[in-house]
Design an enzyme around this catalytic site. Structure first.
Site, PDB file in Angstrom:
ATOM      1  N   TYR A 143      43.890  31.564  47.128  1.00  0.00           N
ATOM      2  CA  TYR A 143      45.180  31.127  47.678  1.00  0.00           C
ATOM      3  C   TYR A 143      45.015  30.523  49.076  1.00  0.00           C
ATOM      4  CZ  TYR A 143      47.435  33.799  43.909  1.00  0.00           C
ATOM      5  OH  TYR A 143      47.835  34.279  42.689  1.00  0.00           O
ATOM      6  N   LYS A 192      35.179  39.531  38.585  1.00  0.00           N
ATOM      7  CA  LYS A 192      34.728  38.722  37.452  1.00  0.00           C
ATOM      8  C   LYS A 192      33.275  38.350  37.767  1.00  0.00           C
ATOM      9  CE  LYS A 192      35.625  36.425  33.617  1.00  0.00           C
ATOM     10  NZ  LYS A 192      35.774  37.125  32.330  1.00  0.00           N
ATOM     11  N   ASP A 224      39.515  40.586  33.042  1.00  0.00           N
ATOM     12  CA  ASP A 224      40.136  40.410  31.724  1.00  0.00           C
ATOM     13  C   ASP A 224      40.217  41.750  30.994  1.00  0.00           C
ATOM     14  OD1 ASP A 224      37.379  40.135  31.949  1.00  0.00           O
ATOM     15  OD2 ASP A 224      37.168  38.829  30.214  1.00  0.00           O
ATOM     16  N   ASP A 248      47.407  39.797  42.395  1.00  0.00           N
ATOM     17  CA  ASP A 248      48.746  39.237  42.205  1.00  0.00           C
ATOM     18  C   ASP A 248      49.173  39.452  40.753  1.00  0.00           C
ATOM     19  OD1 ASP A 248      51.045  37.821  42.542  1.00  0.00           O
ATOM     20  OD2 ASP A 248      50.106  35.854  42.759  1.00  0.00           O
ATOM     21  N   ASP A 252      51.673  42.778  39.042  1.00  0.00           N
ATOM     22  CA  ASP A 252      52.891  42.503  38.262  1.00  0.00           C
ATOM     23  C   ASP A 252      52.805  43.157  36.884  1.00  0.00           C
ATOM     24  OD1 ASP A 252      54.146  41.103  40.217  1.00  0.00           O
ATOM     25  OD2 ASP A 252      54.456  39.283  39.042  1.00  0.00           O
TER      26      ASP A 252
END
Ligand code: NAD
Length: 358
Positions: A143, A192, A224, A248, A252
């Site tokens: 980001y 990852k 994942d 992020d 959620d």
């Protein structure tokens, strides 16, 4: 006499002032029950600050926050300011305040209350006992990395860069280990590392830092796989630490385990004990000013503040237990009520929690 703790209170817009008022009642009751002392100072932020001061984050608000031990924030934003230019948007103030206060991590607990298990989209038996916290890095990664477009022989290409330094990883990983030490002593580091260089660095740092926290059980989970395991075995997680974008998305996902946005608290922390505490939800303009908002997310944010910034675990426990008891007794605001006709309002929910605190 307990030391006076200074709290900057920013009610904001929409339902912000309504839910913050209930959280302040809880703070007052905490003083009476436990002898702790809080000094609150109110400051303008968001849409209301644009209207009254011409900027979403006035300098004096920043100073009130910088002089405080912690910040309690309601919510900002609303349709009135939606078409404003970027510098005059309430949400721009949110990024500004986090940056100015050096807040580099975001913590989101996801706790499933037994009596609300049926409100979730997952089966109650899968949710049983779920009580986890996602620690998300907030100021680095993709980001904030370099972004640009360039022409290639195959046409225009867009590039986003994911960059992390050892220091950026180390400070949040240490914070996560320390949080795990105060909980069930289990940490899942999500990356990852099979594909990304930034994740390989992340994992190297986690392994090195882990040596300083031998009492914490560490697992490395690929992002994942973590997304799947959160749905399959949520109760097996205690603390999850991860980089900005993975956090992020996973925070959620974890939030939805609990059923309602009106129940979710959060903390943003920097170095030391200072923190900014706020509900996950926004200013909910659709229900503002109608005594309909669920104040529990903000009240649980106060409990987080007492536990994390002030180390007042007894008071935090008292608030969390009171919330659970009030829900167990069947009281619901309309967002979590199955039978809407029996729902209670914001003020009644706050009063019940205050009256139940021991
Ligand atoms: P929202 O969270 O405000 O509302 C989403 C839905 O959830 C609405 O139907 C609302 O009524 C409901 N809801 C939210 N909080 C509730 C509560 N405590 N009790 C009962 N119901 C609740 O999200 P949105 O509608 O996307 O955004 C509204 C405004 O809030 C926008 O201006 C947005 O930019 C802003 N926002 C601010 C923050 C923040 O201050 N940190 C976060 C998210 C959104």
């Amino acid at each position: 006499m307990a030391e006076v703790k200074k709290i900057a209170v920013i009610a904001g817009d929409g339902i912000g002032p309504e839910v913050v008022a209930e959280a302040e009642k809880v703070l007052k009751r905490t003083e009476e029950l436990f002898g702790y002392r809080f000094e609150t100072e109110h400051a303008l932020f968001g849409g209301i600050a644009i209207d009254e001061k011409g900027t979403p984050l006035p300098q004096e608000t920043l100073e009130v926050c910088q002089n405080a031990d912690a910040v309690l924030l309601g919510a900002v934003g609303g349709p009135k300011w939606d078409s404003n230019p970027a510098e005059l948007r309430p949400e721009t103030g949110l990024l500004g305040i986090r940056k100015a206060l050096g807040l580099f991590s975001n913590l989101r607990p996801a706790v499933v209350f037994d009596c609300l298990k049926d409100a979730s989209t997952l089966k109650p038996e899968v949710l049983e006992g779920t009580d986890l916290i996602v620690v998300r890095e907030l100021t680095g990664g993709i980001y904030f990395g370099e972004k640009y477009r360039r022409e290639t022989e195959n046409g225009q290409q867009a590039v986003d860069t994911c960059a992390y330094t050892v220091n950026e990883v180390e400070r949040i990983v240490r914070q996560a280990f320390e949080i795990a030490q105060k909980r069930r002593k289990k940490l899942a580091s999500v990356d990852k590392a099979n594909v990304l260089e930034s994740s390989r660095l992340w994992r190297e740092v986690v392994i090195r830092v882990a040596a300083d926290y031998p009492d914490v059980e560490l697992e490395h989970v690929l992002v994942d796989n973590c997304a799947m395991q959160l749905l399959r075995r949520p109760s097996s997680f205690d603390v999850i630490v991860t980089e900005n974008m993975f956090g992020d998305i996973l925070s959620d996902e974890a939030a939805m385990l609990t059923g309602s946005i009106g129940m979710l608290s959060s903390a943003s922390l920097g170095a030391g004990s200072f923190g900014l505490y706020e509900p996950v939800h926004g200013s909910a303009p659709d229900i503002a000013g109608q005594n309909l908002a669920n104040p529990i997310a903000t009240i649980l944010s106060v409990a987080l503040m007492l536990r994390m910034t002030f180390g007042y675990a007894d008071a935090a426990d008292s608030i969390e237990k009171a919330v659970a008891e009030v829900l167990d007794a069947g009281h619901r605001t309309s967002d979590i009520a199955v039978d809407k006709s029996s729902a209670i309002g914001t003020i009644a929910m706050g009063d019940l929690i205050v009256a139940t605190m021991k």
